[in-house]
Enzyme design. Sequence first.
Site, mmCIF file in Angstrom:
data_model
loop_
_atom_site.group_PDB
_atom_site.id
_atom_site.type_symbol
_atom_site.label_atom_id
_atom_site.label_comp_id
_atom_site.label_asym_id
_atom_site.label_seq_id
_atom_site.Cartn_x
_atom_site.Cartn_y
_atom_site.Cartn_z
ATOM 1 N N ASP A 1 -8.924 -56.345 -36.539
ATOM 2 C CA ASP A 1 -9.011 -57.702 -37.152
ATOM 3 C C ASP A 1 -7.736 -58.378 -37.401
ATOM 4 O OD1 ASP A 1 -12.303 -57.429 -38.280
ATOM 5 O OD2 ASP A 1 -11.327 -55.346 -38.319
ATOM 6 N N GLU B 1 -13.300 -42.834 -35.930
ATOM 7 C CA GLU B 1 -12.540 -43.414 -36.737
ATOM 8 C C GLU B 1 -12.301 -42.892 -38.134
ATOM 9 O OE1 GLU B 1 -11.062 -47.990 -38.429
ATOM 10 O OE2 GLU B 1 -13.285 -47.370 -37.970
ATOM 11 N N HIS C 1 -11.177 -55.141 -28.182
ATOM 12 C CA HIS C 1 -11.787 -54.581 -29.598
ATOM 13 C C HIS C 1 -11.015 -55.743 -30.649
ATOM 14 C CE1 HIS C 1 -11.961 -50.912 -32.377
ATOM 15 N NE2 HIS C 1 -12.605 -52.042 -33.029
#
Length: 356
Positions: free
Chosen positions: A291, A212, A22
Amino acid sequence: MHSQAGPAVTNFVPSLPKVELHVHLEGTLRPETFVELARKYAVPLPAGTASELRQVLSTVQGSSFFGAYSAMGMCLNAAEDFERVTYEYGAEMARQNIRYAEVHINLAFHRARGVDSDVCFAGANLGRDRAHEDFGVEVSWIVGVMRAPRLDSASRMRAAEFSLAAAIEGRDHGVVALGLGGEEVEGDVATFAPLFERAKAGGLHVVPHAGELAGPANVAAAVDLLGAERIAHGVRAVEDAELVRRLANAGVCLDVCLTSNVRLNVFPDMQRHPMRALMDQGVALTLSTDDPGVLGVDLNHELDAAMNALSLRPTDIERLQLQAIHSSFLSPGRKEVLAAELSAESQRIRVRQSMP
């Protein structure tokens, strides 16, 4: 935000051969690369140097997270840009002993800026091939359909159709799955169900984001309506005990990102993150960075943080990484080789350091 690990943990985590499932290509830019490309394309930055930018990114949260991610994406305009950031992520993989990664790429975002998918793939795959040749790492792509709630319905579906077509066409160029990303809102999954039926018929796996910024109903819909094999995040499932049991029984894997969830205020801190509770209830989990360039973290940091904040043992970390191998879209033979390497290295380190 960085947890401090004791010597035994620090020696254990980096040595393990790892898999990351991910991570978003647009969110991987190194601060030095971010500054250089931002200057090249006149993308506004909140700092003038890489060191200053690194400090800013270390505290990014909430809406500023999405601003930083978008700014990084706006720095990717030519094939050479995609080649560079993919190669640099490959170098990071090698540094962290990550052997394989499945990387989300936002083709619709780039197309909306006038950058065609052929440009994205030409550069990204050249960077992927160079990284494999130089470092031995492997990368596959997950192409995301974007929710885009601010677009009208017709525009949103045109963009989604583009992403699906690009994903199917890209199967011979490293694409393994169709994802669902963008700004999540309650009840937004059903809109995209027909696209995912076509994705599966076209030979793609299914890895949507859900659970999320919206609740457990989106996680259930991702399984029931999209046929999700893994779910990016999915952690809000913890709010529904029956759904947690369903996920555990069905073996649907959640690709969790601790630091990202805390920075986006999904949970107040790592100690109150439900990852450990979900593990204890038998839900299949992996751990990733989401990220890493935006958040200033890497996979070693995330695993380290999990050990410290959630009292995970080395055997729990091994379990997470074995799950990542099992839940990846690698071939069965490649999974078997990686799992054997991981288990052997974990056992060697734990015996040497007298770990549980």
